[in-house]
Motif scaffolding. Structure first.
Motif, PDB file in Angstrom:
ATOM      1  N   GLY A 253       0.789  -1.228   0.000  1.00 46.21           N
ATOM      2  CA  GLY A 253       0.000   0.000   0.000  1.00 46.21           C
ATOM      3  C   GLY A 253       0.819   1.274   0.000  1.00 46.21           C
ATOM      4  N   LEU A 254       2.145   1.179   0.001  1.00 42.86           N
ATOM      5  CA  LEU A 254       2.995   2.377   0.005  1.00 42.86           C
ATOM      6  C   LEU A 254       2.693   3.241  -1.220  1.00 42.86           C
ATOM      7  N   THR A 255       2.597   4.540  -1.006  1.00 41.18           N
ATOM      8  CA  THR A 255       2.197   5.461  -2.070  1.00 41.18           C
ATOM      9  C   THR A 255       3.200   6.590  -2.230  1.00 41.18           C
ATOM     10  N   ILE A 256       3.518   6.910  -3.480  1.00 46.15           N
ATOM     11  CA  ILE A 256       4.285   8.112  -3.825  1.00 46.15           C
ATOM     12  C   ILE A 256       3.551   8.792  -4.967  1.00 46.15           C
ATOM     13  N   GLY A 257       3.103  10.016  -4.737  1.00 46.92           N
ATOM     14  CA  GLY A 257       2.313  10.699  -5.757  1.00 46.92           C
ATOM     15  C   GLY A 257       1.088   9.875  -6.087  1.00 46.92           C
ATOM     16  N   GLY A 258       0.900   9.607  -7.377  1.00 42.36           N
ATOM     17  CA  GLY A 258      -0.234   8.791  -7.798  1.00 42.36           C
ATOM     18  C   GLY A 258       0.100   7.330  -7.975  1.00 42.36           C
ATOM     19  N   GLN A 260       1.173   3.539  -6.357  1.00 47.31           N
ATOM     20  CA  GLN A 260       0.953   2.772  -5.132  1.00 47.31           C
ATOM     21  C   GLN A 260       1.342   1.311  -5.337  1.00 47.31           C
ATOM     22  N   MET A 261       1.943   0.717  -4.299  1.00 47.28           N
ATOM     23  CA  MET A 261       2.109  -0.731  -4.271  1.00 47.28           C
ATOM     24  C   MET A 261       0.755  -1.303  -3.873  1.00 47.28           C
ATOM     25  N   SER A 262       0.223  -2.151  -4.697  1.00 44.37           N
ATOM     26  CA  SER A 262      -1.151  -2.615  -4.510  1.00 44.37           C
ATOM     27  C   SER A 262      -1.379  -3.228  -3.125  1.00 44.37           C
ATOM     28  N   PRO A 263      -2.423  -2.797  -2.434  1.00 40.56           N
ATOM     29  CA  PRO A 263      -2.777  -3.449  -1.172  1.00 40.56           C
ATOM     30  C   PRO A 263      -3.221  -4.903  -1.379  1.00 40.56           C
ATOM     31  N   MET A 264      -3.654  -5.219  -2.600  1.00 39.99           N
ATOM     32  CA  MET A 264      -4.135  -6.570  -2.897  1.00 39.99           C
ATOM     33  C   MET A 264      -2.973  -7.533  -3.138  1.00 39.99           C
ATOM     34  N   HIS A 265      -2.009  -7.104  -3.955  1.00 40.25           N
ATOM     35  CA  HIS A 265      -0.819  -7.898  -4.256  1.00 40.25           C
ATOM     36  C   HIS A 265       0.346  -6.922  -4.297  1.00 40.25           C
ATOM     37  N   CYS A 266       1.181  -6.952  -3.265  1.00 40.94           N
ATOM     38  CA  CYS A 266       2.150  -5.873  -3.096  1.00 40.94           C
ATOM     39  C   CYS A 266       3.397  -6.010  -3.966  1.00 40.94           C
ATOM     40  N   ASN A 267       3.404  -6.943  -4.940  1.00 39.33           N
ATOM     41  CA  ASN A 267       4.442  -6.908  -5.962  1.00 39.33           C
ATOM     42  C   ASN A 267       3.910  -6.286  -7.251  1.00 39.33           C
ATOM     43  N   PHE A 268       2.717  -5.695  -7.182  1.00 37.92           N
ATOM     44  CA  PHE A 268       2.135  -4.977  -8.310  1.00 37.92           C
ATOM     45  C   PHE A 268       2.110  -3.490  -7.988  1.00 37.92           C
ATOM     46  N   MET A 269       2.703  -2.671  -8.867  1.00 35.09           N
ATOM     47  CA  MET A 269       2.537  -1.225  -8.770  1.00 35.09           C
ATOM     48  C   MET A 269       1.307  -0.838  -9.568  1.00 35.09           C
ATOM     49  N   ILE A 270       0.586   0.160  -9.083  1.00 39.21           N
ATOM     50  CA  ILE A 270      -0.579   0.630  -9.822  1.00 39.21           C
ATOM     51  C   ILE A 270      -0.551   2.143  -9.955  1.00 39.21           C
ATOM     52  N   ASN A 271      -1.078   2.609 -11.048  1.00 41.78           N
ATOM     53  CA  ASN A 271      -1.323   4.029 -11.254  1.00 41.78           C
ATOM     54  C   ASN A 271      -2.737   4.292 -10.769  1.00 41.78           C
ATOM     55  N   THR A 272      -2.864   4.999  -9.656  1.00 44.98           N
ATOM     56  CA  THR A 272      -4.187   5.218  -9.072  1.00 44.98           C
ATOM     57  C   THR A 272      -5.002   6.228  -9.867  1.00 44.98           C
ATOM     58  N   GLY A 273      -4.384   6.836 -10.874  1.00 51.66           N
ATOM     59  CA  GLY A 273      -5.108   7.763 -11.735  1.00 51.66           C
ATOM     60  C   GLY A 273      -4.334   9.002 -12.107  1.00 51.66           C
ATOM     61  N   SER A 274      -3.394   9.405 -11.244  1.00 52.76           N
ATOM     62  CA  SER A 274      -2.652  10.643 -11.496  1.00 52.76           C
ATOM     63  C   SER A 274      -1.151  10.438 -11.499  1.00 52.76           C
ATOM     64  N   ALA A 275      -0.697   9.190 -11.508  1.00 52.29           N
ATOM     65  CA  ALA A 275       0.739   8.921 -11.416  1.00 52.29           C
ATOM     66  C   ALA A 275       1.474   9.338 -12.678  1.00 52.29           C
ATOM     67  N   SER A 276       2.693   9.814 -12.495  1.00 54.24           N
ATOM     68  CA  SER A 276       3.636   9.982 -13.589  1.00 54.24           C
ATOM     69  C   SER A 276       4.544   8.759 -13.595  1.00 54.24           C
ATOM     70  N   HIS A 278       7.617   8.969 -13.361  1.00 55.10           N
ATOM     71  CA  HIS A 278       8.605   9.290 -12.329  1.00 55.10           C
ATOM     72  C   HIS A 278       8.110   8.830 -10.961  1.00 55.10           C
ATOM     73  N   ASP A 279       6.822   9.043 -10.673  1.00 55.17           N
ATOM     74  CA  ASP A 279       6.238   8.551  -9.416  1.00 55.17           C
ATOM     75  C   ASP A 279       6.414   7.041  -9.305  1.00 55.17           C
ATOM     76  N   LEU A 280       6.113   6.328 -10.379  1.00 56.08           N
ATOM     77  CA  LEU A 280       6.168   4.870 -10.366  1.00 56.08           C
ATOM     78  C   LEU A 280       7.592   4.364 -10.175  1.00 56.08           C
ATOM     79  N   GLU A 281       8.531   4.969 -10.882  1.00 50.17           N
ATOM     80  CA  GLU A 281       9.919   4.522 -10.747  1.00 50.17           C
ATOM     81  C   GLU A 281      10.477   4.870  -9.365  1.00 50.17           C
ATOM     82  N   MET A 282      10.131   6.040  -8.855  1.00 52.95           N
ATOM     83  CA  MET A 282      10.554   6.426  -7.508  1.00 52.95           C
ATOM     84  C   MET A 282      10.006   5.458  -6.472  1.00 52.95           C
TER      85      MET A 282
END
Length: 324
Positions: A253-258, A260-276, A278-282
């Motif tokens: 569930g860790l979040t940076i910007g838009g 997030q590491m999925s609360p459902m499966h934490c080896n999946f990153m997700i774009n919650t809607g506003s991610a760049s 850069h947010d995902l790589e960070m």
């Protein structure tokens, strides 16, 4: 990526290949291709008509022009500054054919979705392909990264692979030539796979259908398949699972910007809607740092990251330290 001029590159290349049958597009938005729905443009996007068209294109492109191939964009992070040079994407029209051969073999083009390969094998009563029903990619990507699921890997099914190199020469590789290891192939990086022949075995269609249904049920139960995600973010480290190490490091569930590491499966990153991107790589590098700090394990990216940072973005350095 303000210094990139896709129109200029297009004007440079078009006179070199007057008989080209594929499509060239300048400044093509990669965010329309990737499942994360982020990233800057490709300076030039090329979709070849077929393998011969691809070979002719590569033979004509000057050596100083970078060339990169992408699949369906499911396991891909394109940085916000976009991608210089030519991005090649194989189309379903030119590389999406499936043929059922004798002796429980299947020929599939590199653009065939893994899920469609699984369905074609089932319809032909050929076992050994049910795991592809749960892999969100294409045959080309599966060949390159030895994709696997449910205890089966691509290397177990491959007979031969057809490819084109950077100089436009066409090759046929054996399973041994592919140099498979866990989520890896040591085949030359400049090869673009165009099709492959796979070996299965005779199996009852009802049995295959049952296994595919189990794969689908598992995915829907434990994976955020309806989110903007890139699939598994990190490779499993020896003797453990990536999600377990991410979870133990407190990153579910860790979040940076838009991002997030999925609360459902934490080896999946997700774009919650506003991610760049850069947010995902960070976020990914922050998770790697926390896992390293917690357990001493260095997670390796499974998601492929390409392109350049946008103006004003700080490059994301690996293992950031305890910044967050």
């Amino acid at each position: 990526m303000s210094t990139v001029d896709g129109a200029a590159l297009l004007a440079r290349l078009e006179p070199l290949m007057p008989d080209l049958r594929g499509r060239l597009k300048a400044n093509a938005p990669m965010s329309e291709i990737t499942w994360f729905r982020t990233g800057g443009p490709a300076e030039l996007l090329f979709q070849p008509a077929d393998a011969d068209d691809l070979a002719a294109f590569l033979a004509a492109v000057p050596a100083d022009v970078p060339v990169l191939v992408v699949g369906v964009g499911s396991n891909l992070l394109v940085r916000d500054g976009g991608v210089r040079g030519v991005v090649i994407r194989l189309s379903a029209k030119g590389f999406g054919r499936i043929d059922v051969l004798d002796d429980n073999r299947i020929r599939a083009g590199a653009a065939v979705p893994d899920k469609r390969l699984a369905a074609a094998a089932r319809d032909a009563g050929i076992g050994g392909f049910h795991h592809y029903h749960g892999i969100p990619g294409s045959v080309g990507g599966a060949l390159r990264m030895n994709a696997g699921a449910n205890g089966v890997e691509t290397q177990e099914r491959v007979v031969e692979v057809h490819a084109v190199d950077r100089q436009g020469r066409q090759h046929v590789l054996t399973n041994e030539d592919m140099g498979y290891a866990y989520r890896h192939s040591s085949a030359p990086a400049d090869l673009i796979f165009t099709e492959a022949i796979f070996q299965g075995y005779a199996e009852d269609k009802a049995v295959i259908t049952k296994m595919m249904d189990e794969v689908q049920e598992h995915r829907e139960t434990v994976q955020p398949i309806r989110e903007k995600t890139g699939g598994s973010t990190f490779k499993n480290p020896p003797g453990s699972s990536a999600w377990k190490e991410v979870d133990k490091a407190g990153c579910r569930g860790l979040t940076i910007g838009g991002a997030q590491m999925s609360p459902m499966h934490c080896n999946f990153m997700i774009n919650t809607g506003s991610a760049s991107s850069h947010d995902l790589e960070m976020l990914g590098e922050t998770v790697r740092t926390r896992v390293l700090d917690h357990s001493g394990i260095r997670l390796d990216w499974e998601i492929k990251r390409i392109g350049e940072y946008a103006d004003g973005e700080e490059p994301v350095q690996p293992f950031l330290g305890r910044l967050l």
